[in-house]
Design an enzyme around this catalytic site. Sequence first.
Site, PDB file in Angstrom:
ATOM      1  N   GLU B  60      30.729  46.336  30.928  1.00 19.13           N
ATOM      2  CA  GLU B  60      31.633  45.599  30.034  1.00 19.13           C
ATOM      3  C   GLU B  60      30.949  45.296  28.708  1.00 19.13           C
ATOM      4  O   GLU B  60      31.564  45.349  27.647  1.00 19.13           O
ATOM      5  CB  GLU B  60      32.093  44.288  30.691  1.00 19.13           C
ATOM      6  CG  GLU B  60      33.138  44.458  31.772  1.00 19.13           C
ATOM      7  CD  GLU B  60      32.561  44.938  33.100  1.00 19.13           C
ATOM      8  OE1 GLU B  60      31.323  44.934  33.251  1.00 19.13           O
ATOM      9  OE2 GLU B  60      33.353  45.332  33.972  1.00 19.13           O
ATOM     10  N   HIS B 128      36.554  37.035  40.930  1.00 21.81           N
ATOM     11  CA  HIS B 128      37.582  37.950  40.441  1.00 21.81           C
ATOM     12  C   HIS B 128      38.930  37.256  40.285  1.00 21.81           C
ATOM     13  O   HIS B 128      39.918  37.916  40.015  1.00 21.81           O
ATOM     14  CB  HIS B 128      37.742  39.139  41.407  1.00 21.81           C
ATOM     15  CG  HIS B 128      36.526  39.995  41.488  1.00 21.81           C
ATOM     16  ND1 HIS B 128      35.439  39.663  42.262  1.00 21.81           N
ATOM     17  CD2 HIS B 128      36.209  41.175  40.886  1.00 21.81           C
ATOM     18  CE1 HIS B 128      34.506  40.591  42.150  1.00 21.81           C
ATOM     19  NE2 HIS B 128      34.943  41.527  41.313  1.00 21.81           N
TER      20      HIS B 128
END
Lengths: 534, 324
Positions: B60, B128
């Site tokens: 990321e 998450h």
Amino acid sequence: MPVVIQMPKLGHAMTEGTVLQWHKHAGDKVVQGEPVLTVETDKAQVEIEAPASGVIARLAAAQGEVVQVGGELAVIALNGETVDAAMTARAAAIASAQPPSGAPKAAATGASRGRVIASPRAKRLAAERGIDLSGLSGSGPDGMITEDDVRRTSENQTAALSAPTPGALVPARREKLTRIQAVGARNLTQSWQQVPHFVQMVRADMSRAMDARRALNANGAKVSVTDLILAAAVAALRENPRVNASYSDGEMLIYDRINLGIAVDTPDGLIVPVIHDAQSLDLAAISARAAELAMKARDKKLTPSDLEAATFTVSNLGAYGVENGTPVIFAPQAALMFAGAIRDEVLAIGGKPEVRPAMQIAIAYDHRGIDGATASRFTTRVKQFLEDGVNPAAQAAATVQPHRKREVTLSAPGDSLRVDASYGAHRWVLDGDDGGVDPVCAFLGALGGCLLMSLRVAARVRKAPLGRASIRARANEKGHVKEVQVELEVETSLDDEKLHRLVEVAERGCHIRALIREDIAYNMTVRRIEAASN
Amino acid sequence: MRTITYAQAIKEALVEEMRRDPTVILYGEDVANFGGIFRITSGLKEEFGDERVFDTPISENAFVGAGVGAALTGLRPVVELQFADFLFTTGDEIVLKAGMWRYAHGGAYKVPLVVRCPSGAAGVGPEHGQCPEAFFMHAPGLKIVSPSNAADAKGLLKSAIREDNPVLYFEHKLLYATKGEVPDDPDYLVPLGKAAIAREGDALTLVAISAMVPKALAVADRLAKEGHHIEVIDPRSLCPFDRPAIIESVKKTGKIVVAEESYRTLGVGAEIGAMLMEDALEYLDRPLRRVAIPDVPIPTAAILEQFVIPNEEKIYQACRELLA
């Protein structure tokens, strides 16, 4: 340990005070001596100062709240102490002072804990509709008064007011009395109900008093008509001590001290500051003290001691054009004097009608301790003093000689940086805040004034032409004086060299200039100004 | 108007903006060949080619950083994170680069970057399942949107792509399948910084964010049956925040509940509370109530997850307390 500010006892009779305004908020830094809040007592508004430097950890009362004497107002976390630590220490101190657990808890109402708990929205609505929250019980969490509670009360009141009787009177608005007005209302009711009043009225020919006043003021004094009336009252009280007294349970308490209350109208209501020990003051001193108190009243700087222990009150409504009235005594004082407007009237003087400035006086007495004859002696004495031109006090003051002693008297009332200076009949105010001339500027004034005088003297001696002269004197903005800058402007036909010499002589001759130390940067500029065109 | 899902609305916004503007590019983990972990981008590589739609390695930090670079040099990248939680992995690029560089370079560059952030608890555990909007509300230079329905999902994403500043676009995973009417107009935009009044009322202000909005509307229905007509406000944008919308509503109602899927401490509700202290104190008739995740990680076990996530019952109870 944190420091707690408590509601101080500011007068003998004070049991509670109202928080009028907070000047600091929680989290604000404070320096010792800085005002934290203004409290309103029955008699005055007083600024409460921080007893120590630190940070305001908590404000314990809201604006408008009434707090008992000794009740907590604010907590200051001292420098070096965190707010959390201060609050923990405070909580511990309170916990150890609490009654043992199991003691019955106060019922949850809006007024529990001695203060009104209401939502901000409810307070806003209550203020709009003039509803007193202290009487309401709250339906919100922890007994908090909510908007609905206020709305219900308001509707009930409106319903009650607009209910059955035709032509029922519904007020357009309600104005709550200020604390001072409310206390006045209570005291006057008591006076009116309990003190058997009688009033004597006389008319005084004020010609001489007005002449005396003109003479004094021509010499630079600022004596008002009220001052003359006060002086006459003092003189008459000295000779009639039974009027300077209070009735108490079968006896008259007669005082040596003449403490003169002066009724002053202010936007917050009638206030009666007191000239203490007026028996030992001359007219000039009474005048100065009255002016000072009036200024303090206007600036809301009166302290409780300025308002206490009056033995006699004078109310002069002459400025409003009122001629006469029947006053109400401020119990426990035994008498009150009302003075009306001075008007030209036709008086019989030596058998002939003459137009004279005349004033009516009405004096109310407490009949329990003062009989008609005693009162009459006092009443006529006041009249006589005024008709004699307030002799002897006024005459003495009127013949005051020019004052040449190098001596100034200064006194600090003690509640601010204000200092009252006097020199003979002249009075001025020095003030480190903004109420008067600050000391450095007073010095700059002395310097500039002395230089101008010195310049004028030097010009006279030399017969030098010198018209207008002016000085702007300045020092560095803050702290010790390190620089002095003098800008002189003169109107003269002297040539540059002669002007330069003249200024030099003037500087040498200036006593104040001679006081400026070598290490202080002193600079003078000279500029010519044009002669006035006409 | 057509009724489509929140997921379809997001895809439509992407397609329309990519057709409209060739500088719009799309990339992230598995977005091209697989069509995205939540299947939002399927078919886009086929239409726009692999120069505009492509897969990246699992980093990321690298690909969001590349997005900042692409944005600085004139493209309008839309970068997809698989989970909003990974914003923390790429925090440097988001907070220090995307948020600050337009300012740091004196406005010489623009940063028209959109980062799509699938958010929300959906049985995926603590790493998450977060709604981390509040963390980034604190960072200067970022715009933040959290649509709660299909129409706003489309209109806000299109506005975000056309915006010259970086936008974090939070799409709640549990909303993907929800359906709503969406205008056909290809220029249908929802402005950034404008709240929606999802339900008008005067008894109480219920501010709900993202997936809390449908729950709040259900609570409003239930309360209406009990005679309390509450107002539901969906801020839609968290940054810039539509302060006046909330202040005006509270002036009317005097009571406010904030429902959010963030952690309670320093969450969106905390910021709203501060706003009220500043601008609406005298209009408050009850204390503020926040319905949020107590300050704990989101559990993986379904029953525990439901225990911490604000649900209809918790929101209802908070409202009832203030309406009592």
